[in-house]
Each structure stands twice: as C-alpha cells, then as structure tokens.
Design an enzyme around this catalytic site. Structure first.
Site, PDB file in Angstrom:
ATOM      1  N   LYS A 165     -33.343  -2.096   9.009  1.00 51.84           N
ATOM      2  CA  LYS A 165     -33.274  -1.931   7.571  1.00 51.84           C
ATOM      3  C   LYS A 165     -34.546  -1.165   7.132  1.00 51.84           C
ATOM      4  CE  LYS A 165     -32.151  -5.678   5.323  1.00 51.84           C
ATOM      5  NZ  LYS A 165     -31.871  -6.871   5.545  1.00 51.84           N
ATOM      6  N   GLY A 192     -21.074 -21.372  16.080  1.00 50.11           N
ATOM      7  CA  GLY A 192     -22.187 -20.927  16.669  1.00 50.11           C
ATOM      8  C   GLY A 192     -21.749 -20.681  18.092  1.00 50.11           C
ATOM      9  N   LYS A 215     -15.989 -20.384   7.119  1.00 52.94           N
ATOM     10  CA  LYS A 215     -15.575 -20.924   8.504  1.00 52.94           C
ATOM     11  C   LYS A 215     -14.301 -21.364   8.397  1.00 52.94           C
ATOM     12  CE  LYS A 215     -20.445 -21.257  10.182  1.00 52.94           C
ATOM     13  NZ  LYS A 215     -21.464 -22.124   9.876  1.00 52.94           N
TER      14      LYS A 215
HETATM   15  N1  HSE Z   1     -26.342 -21.221   8.674  1.00 51.26           N
HETATM   16  C1  HSE Z   1     -25.404 -21.520   9.486  1.00 51.26           C
HETATM   17  C2  HSE Z   1     -25.281 -23.029   9.925  1.00 51.26           C
HETATM   18  C3  HSE Z   1     -25.647 -20.564  10.676  1.00 51.26           C
HETATM   19  O1  HSE Z   1     -26.328 -23.620   9.489  1.00 51.26           O
HETATM   20  O2  HSE Z   1     -24.453 -23.526  10.431  1.00 51.26           O
HETATM   21  C4  HSE Z   1     -24.688 -20.476  11.734  1.00 51.26           C
HETATM   22  O3  HSE Z   1     -23.429 -20.186  10.988  1.00 51.26           O
END
Ligand code: HSE
Length: 382
Positions: A38, A122, A193
């Site tokens: 950016k 993740g 999610k």
């Molecule tokens: N902020 C998110 C978490 C990062 O703490 O799980 C991973 O998706």
C-alpha cells in the site's frame, strides 16, 4: 507456478517467506512474482509494486493470493482477478464471508476456483477435512474455537488471573489479533469463520448478519470465577447445524465442562469439530492464528491448485439462519434484569443469574432489550 501476492502484512510476509525458503520440492515449484503493497515504505523487495494492474495484467501469474484484509479493495481485486481467469487463494474471512456468493459466481463463470483454507482455523486443515469427509458423509453440524486471540485471552485470564486489556495487548503484539481487535473480542471474526464453514460443510450461503453473535468484550473476573467454581471453562464457541431448509448458527461464549476437550485447548490454538453420520465427531487442533501457521494453509491451497487437486466449487444455495431450535441455559450478568423477566431460573449474585432452558432467539431478544453495554452472556453447556 507464478503467484501475485496482495498484501505483505502478517500473513503475506509468511507466505513470501515459506515460498522463498522452498523447504520441499513442491514449494520450490512456486514463485512469488509480484507483491502488492500500500505504501512507499513497504517497498522492501524488488518484487513489490503499488500498482495492482501489474499483477492483474501479467499472463504468467496464474494465482492471486489475497492477504490484504478488509473488505475493499480486496473484494474488487479478487473479482477482477477471477474475471481474468486467475485462481484466488484468500486468508481474508471477513471479505469472503461478505462476498462469497459474488466471488463464487465469478469463479464458476471463468472456470477457476476460490480457496480459503487459511480463512478459518489458521493452520488447521479444517476445510480440507470437510471436503474429505463429504466424499462419504453429509456434515450434520460443527462447533469450534475459531479465534486464537480470544482463546489466548480467556486462558491467561483463567490461569493467571490476568487483566483483559493486558492480555489483549499481548495477543496484538504476537500478531494474533485483527487490525481492529473489536472483530476478535466482539465475536465478528468467528462469525465470518462460521459463515465460511457453513459454505464448505453444507454448500449453503448465509447472510453473516443473521448469525447470532456475542463476544467476550464485557467479561469480568467474577464471571470466570463463577464458571471455575462450577467445574467449567469459558471458551468463545462458533457452531453451525444443517436443517435442510435452514441453518442454525451462532457465536457465543460457553461455560464448558472442564472434561470437554475444548476446555483444554491452550493459547492461540483453535479446535474445530465436525459431526457426520459414519465418522461421528472428528476434531482438528492447531495454531489458529499467527504468521507462519496461517501462511502454511495458504501455501497448501496453492499446491492443491498447482497439482490440480482442488475440488470443484459446487453450486451453493442461499438459506436463512434460524436459531429457534437452539435451546439452552444461559448465564447472564446485567444490571437491567427486567428484560429477562419470566426467563430467570435463579440468581448466582446480585447482578448475575442463570436462565431457565430457553431458545437462543429468546435469550438474544432479551439481551437486546436490556440495552446494557456491560451485559455479559454465556451459554452453560449441557
Ligand atoms: N484474529 C484471528 C484470530 C486471526 O485471533 O484467530 C486468525 O484468523
């Protein structure tokens, strides 16, 4: 296989590092050709550019990896890349949960696919496991600790008596928290999610705003003390259940029994469990946040595309969320108790009580009517 990387923050840097390092023969087949940044000060590598068209119009770049975060311009760039016949791999759950219908349609129309393993859990191979389970079984439901930041906060508060704001700061320093950590502590990160897990598990697209969502922003040590005194552990849980014509889905802190394996998931780890007829419950545990675990999931998706092992994206069906069938007992702390009149089973302190068995819809309506910004609500697991 040449890749255009959008974003060089926590996840983007991890993707670049894993691919540049080339630890396996598969990874050595990949090359990050361009990196979109950016600002001038981010131009730290000769591959960096501030001009997206250099990636979009490069015919050698077959995969665009979107790790920018935020809704725009991430959504527009992803759509333009799909329209150019490029595959998309994204870690951006917020953007994809908001625009999946639009992006999947663009992918199908252009003969490519969108991949999002890293957007959920993740480094855990959650999406891949759903694909695999679904070769044999329909997924009936799932539940998970989907957020590393809040799991880290809740564990340190429980074990060390740590202060909420101190541990949130530590989670930010470790690269777990979102740019706006409200997304973590108010449950919105888990909401995205859950929406993407609904897509993958049930082939159904839901409007994220219909998913009942509570976070841990207002939790106090006294809530955790009550929870611990009753042999329970507080975790922020996301769930989804397929009912055919509708889906039930929510995000809510839960007081789980200490013997539940979810109660023992440490630090930034996530656990996600699917339930299906022949496999039964199958849970996956791993680091749910952080640079390299999340980047690992991105690179796995890239290798799937390169090896042509990406399952085709099926047609998705838009369905409503309805939580009427979700019934439970809720722990509530609020000074404005009139809104819960008729729903209270017994008080556990002057401000806190547990409800009778009621529906999540009733609990959410009463919580909204209380209009109390200090209210904390958790479901007490059966
Ligand atoms: N902020 C998110 C978490 C990062 O703490 O799980 C991973 O998706």
């Amino acid at each position: 296989m040449k890749i255009g990387l959008l974003g060089h923050g926590v996840v983007g840097r991890g993707v670049r590092e894993i691919i540049d390092e080339g630890a396996t023969w598969e990874v050595r087949e990949l090359e990050v050709k361009r990196i979109l940044v950016k600002d001038e000060f981010e131009m730290v590598d000769p591959r960096c550019t501030m001009d997206f068209s250099e990636i979009l119009n490069d015919p050698e770049i077959e995969i665009v990896v979107e790790c920018m975060g935020g809704l725009e311009p991430a959504h527009t760039y992803a759509k333009q890349a799909l329209e150019k016949g490029k595959y998309i791999v994204t870690s951006n759950k917020k953007m994809l949960a908001a625009y999946c219908e639009d992006l999947f349609a663009a992918a199908v129309a252009n003969g490519v696919t969108v991949h999002y393993e890293a957007s959920c859990g993740g480094g855990i191979p959650w999406m891949a496991s759903l694909d695999r389970t679904r070769r044999v079984d329909d997924i009936e439901s799932f539940r998970g600790i989907f957020n590393g930041t809040t799991n880290y906060i809740l564990e340190r508060m429980k074990k060390e008596g740590a202060d909420f704001s101190d541990v949130l700061k530590a989670a930010q320093e470790l690269g777990y928290a979102e740019r706006d950590p409200s997304d973590d502590i108010d449950g919105y990160d888990v909401r995205s999610k859950v929406a993407l897990s609904v897509v993958k598990a049930f082939d159904k697209v839901v409007d994220v705003s219909e998913i009942t969502t509570f976070g841990i922003r207002t939790i106090k040590k006294e809530d955790l003390a009550y929870c611990a005194a009753n042999g329970r552990t507080c975790k922020l849980i996301g769930t989804g259940t397929d009912h055919g014509d509708y889906v039930s889905a929510c995000v809510i802190p839960m007081f789980l029994k200490d013997e539940d394996i979810f109660s023992n998931i440490p630090l930034n780890f996530n656990v996600i469990e699917s339930n299906s007829k022949t496999l039964g419950a199958a849970a996956f545990v791993g680091q749910g946040a952080g640079s390299l675990p999340t980047a690992h999931a991105v690179v796995q998706n890239i290798i799937d595309i390169w090896k042509n092992q990406d399952p085709e994206i099926n047609e998705k069906f838009v369905k409503p969320v309805d939580n009427q069938t979700h019934k439970g007992v809720f722990y509530v702390r609020t000074a404005k108790q009139a809104a819960f009149s008729g729903l209270i089973d017994r008080h556990v302190s002057e401000l806190a009580f547990v409800t009778k068995k009621i529906s999540l819809v009733e609990a959410a309506a009463a919580a909204a009517a209380a209009n109390d910004e200090t209210l904390f609500i958790a479901e007490v697991a059966e």
